[in-house]
Design an enzyme around this catalytic site. Structure first.
Site, PDB file in Angstrom:
ATOM      1  NE  ARG A  57       3.785   7.982  -2.402  1.00 36.39           N
ATOM      2  CZ  ARG A  57       3.695   9.159  -3.001  1.00 36.39           C
ATOM      3  NH1 ARG A  57       4.453   9.424  -4.056  1.00 36.39           N
ATOM      4  NH2 ARG A  57       2.854  10.067  -2.586  1.00 36.39           N
ATOM      5  CE  LYS A 198       0.453   4.039  -3.192  1.00 30.01           C
ATOM      6  NZ  LYS A 198      -0.989   3.739  -3.432  1.00 30.01           N
ATOM      7  CG  HIS A 217      -4.757   6.120  -4.622  1.00 29.60           C
ATOM      8  ND1 HIS A 217      -4.393   7.303  -4.016  1.00 29.60           N
ATOM      9  CD2 HIS A 217      -4.229   5.135  -3.860  1.00 29.60           C
ATOM     10  CE1 HIS A 217      -3.673   7.048  -2.941  1.00 29.60           C
ATOM     11  NE2 HIS A 217      -3.567   5.743  -2.821  1.00 29.60           N
ATOM     12  CB  SER A 235      -2.819  10.977   3.686  1.00 26.89           C
ATOM     13  OG  SER A 235      -2.415  10.654   4.977  1.00 26.89           O
ATOM     14  CE  LYS A 239      -7.509   6.051   0.442  1.00 25.88           C
ATOM     15  NZ  LYS A 239      -6.803   4.742   0.525  1.00 25.88           N
ATOM     16  CB  THR A 240      -7.788   3.126   5.935  1.00 28.85           C
ATOM     17  OG1 THR A 240      -6.910   3.281   4.820  1.00 28.85           O
ATOM     18  CG2 THR A 240      -7.566   1.755   6.541  1.00 28.85           C
ATOM     19  CG  ASP A 254      -3.867   2.368  -1.283  1.00 29.27           C
ATOM     20  OD1 ASP A 254      -4.454   3.422  -0.999  1.00 29.27           O
ATOM     21  OD2 ASP A 254      -2.700   2.340  -1.715  1.00 29.27           O
ATOM     22  NE  ARG A 319       1.963   5.111   4.516  1.00 28.36           N
ATOM     23  CZ  ARG A 319       0.770   5.380   4.018  1.00 28.36           C
ATOM     24  NH1 ARG A 319      -0.175   4.460   4.009  1.00 28.36           N
ATOM     25  NH2 ARG A 319       0.511   6.571   3.511  1.00 28.36           N
TER      26      ARG A 319
END
Length: 530
Positions: A57, A198, A217, A235, A239-240, A254, A319
């Site tokens: 981003r 986003k 988030h 990151s 989390k994932t 997410d 990703r």
């Protein structure tokens, strides 16, 4: 909010296009992308793409229109401002840049709760970007039906168009511009697809609090009784990985909203990091990368077209974008009841924080506003020791309002729900990065399970003398020494120094919240940091 005729704009853009493909399904978009030379297939049939100069981003190129709705509400320290006139010039020029182009339109939904839903139309000249957003937003009728009063949103995606800072008010030729009053977005000068995803989240983060919904988030999954668990984390914190549990159906990966009735997913897909992806540690994500129609961004392929997930020659931000339905355990309707457990994930590379700690509601708000993790040495040029990273609400770049707005809402939600809040550290023990070792995933999973199933309720705990939170003295299946980090260090004086150093970093970061800095964390942290 200004009433705006979105369909008229969409029709005008479509009329000027060389061709229009509306709501193509994945196989058609894959074929169009391949024929246009935008992508190639992996050995397993996933779509491999490169995003060019931008592999992440561009937060400094995000702008919000400053008007009567946003002037006194937006957190302008976190976003650039455009005048309505500048945005209209940008919009007109971006639309003109689509003249004669082959155009792909996707009409999708954001928000699994029909009461808090957006009807999102994305218009792009790129077939693979259309496939990407089709994977990531909700495809009407697959798991979620369109509500009767969804808020219209139009996103004009023109990656080949270059903005003119003098004419459009942008910083560079790249711009992500959001008109909150009319729910219009223009994305230009970048092919990084995450900007599309986003921008929807940023719109939601602005509007949701007005409806009493806390935008988050985070990932979320369901316990056996239908109660939700939330997982916040920057990151690299897990989390994932930790929210993908075959025994706990996934609500979403997410982005979520917490309403008066529970939790709902904003999206219909997952956008998982694939750096060093392991079929053992992350089997569900690994399997998804082999699915036809999954979009792999900036993943290097070998001569056999097999992804090399350890190769970071293009970027570490590799990703995979895929629909949530490809996962083995997902929540019906992408919704869940009121959360029973909230987990804040951090990867403390200083080796100071315990692997798990229970937070009071006040401490929870403090850590939510802090949004802490740490970079490790060697990940960036010149980084020779751990560096603290703070991102308010675990997602500051996507927060149009001041973080304390979301912090106050979280405090209300925690009080009303009685949800238990835990700080789960997946970082280092026995010393900081380079001296100690990473906390093993087996121990982390056992600690998380104990927090989720209530095994830690009522267990004996110690109060950390520096940070003030409660730490269990024993957890079945976990080495007791691990629970007290100071005992894992060979040099306890070095631990004490490092702990005070980290406490000071927390304190200095929190000073930007003004009066809240004196109340939210409690006295222990402040006194130690002094």
């Amino acid at each position: 909010m200004t009433l705006f005729d979105h369909e008229t704009l969409r029709s005008q853009i479509s009329a000027r296009a060389g061709s229009l493909s509306a709501n193509d399904i994945a196989p058609v978009l894959v074929a169009r992308s391949l024929s246009a030379g935008e992508s190639e297939l992996t050995a397993d049939g996933a779509v491999s793409v490169r995003t060019g100069a931008f592999t992440g981003r561009s937060p400094k190129d995000k702008f919000i229109v400053r008007d009567g709705l946003t002037d006194t509400s937006v957190w302008w320290d976190n976003s650039g401002a455009l005048t309505p006139q500048q945005f209209d010039l940008l919009l007109g020029d971006a639309v003109a840049a689509l003249d004669g182009q082959a155009l792909f339109r996707q009409d999708l939904l954001a928000g699994a709760d029909p009461r808090h839903q957006y009807a999102v139309t994305v218009m792009t000249p790129s077939a693979w970007h259309a496939l990407f957003i089709r994977n990531l937003l909700i495809r009407p009728g697959e798991m979620v039906e369109a509500g009767g009063s969804a808020t219209p949103v139009t996103i004009i995606h023109v990656p080949h168009f270059r903005a003119d800072p003098a004419r459009h008010g942008s910083r560079t030729e790249t711009v992500i511009a959001l008109d909150m009053s009319r729910n219009l977005v223009v994305i230009a000068g970048t092919s990084y697809a995450g900007e599309i995803k986003k921008s929807v989240f940023s719109l939601f983060n602005f509007h949701a609090p007005r409806q009493g919904v806390l935008p988050m988030h985070c990932s979320a999954n369901l316990g056996p009784d239908g109660e939700a668990a939330l997982f916040f984390g920057l990151s690299g914190t897990g989390k994932t990985t930790l929210s993908n549990d075959p025994d706990r159906p996934l609500i979403g990966d997410d982005e979520h909203g917490w309403s008066e009735t529970g939790v709902f997913n904003l999206e219909g897909g997952c956008y998982a990091k694939t750096i060093k992806l392991s079929p053992t540690a992350e089997p569900e994500i690994f399997a998804a990368t082999k699915r036809f129609g999954t979009v792999l961004e900036n993943v290097v392929l070998d001569d056999r077209k097999v992804p090399e997930f350890d190769d970071v020659s293009l970027t570490e931000n590799t990703r995979a974008a895929y629909p949530i339905q490809v996962l083995p355990a997902i929540a019906r309707g992408s919704v869940g009841d009121t959360p029973k457990t909230v987990v804040f994930l951090t990867a403390d590379a200083f080796g100071v924080l315990p692997p798990i700690a229970r937070l009071t509601p006040e401490q929870a708000v403090y850590h939510f506003l802090s949004g802490y993790t740490a970079k490790v040495a060697g990940t960036e040029r010149g980084v020779t020791e751990p560096q603290a990273t703070f991102s308010a609400c675990f997602g500051a770049p996507f927060m149009p309002l001041h973080p304390t707005v979301y912090g106050d809402m979280l405090a209300e939600k925690l009080r009303a729900s009685g949800a238990a809040t835990w700080l789960l550290n997946t970082g280092w023990t026995g010393g900081g990065y380079g001296v100690g070792k990473r906390i093993d995933i087996g121990s982390t999973r056992r600690l998380l399970t104990a927090a989720l199933d209530g095994s830690l309720d009522g267990v004996e705990m110690r109060i950390d003398e520096i940070f003030g939170f409660a730490v269990p003295l024993a957890v079945p299946g976990v080495e007791s020494r691990l629970l007290t980090p100071r005992l894992t260090w060979a040099d306890t004086d070095a631990y004490d120094r490092q702990a005070l150093h980290l406490a000071g970093l927390f304190r200095r970061n929190f000073e930007k919240f003004g009066d809240a800095a004196n109340a939210a964390p409690g006295p222990r942290l402040m006194q130690a940091a002094e």
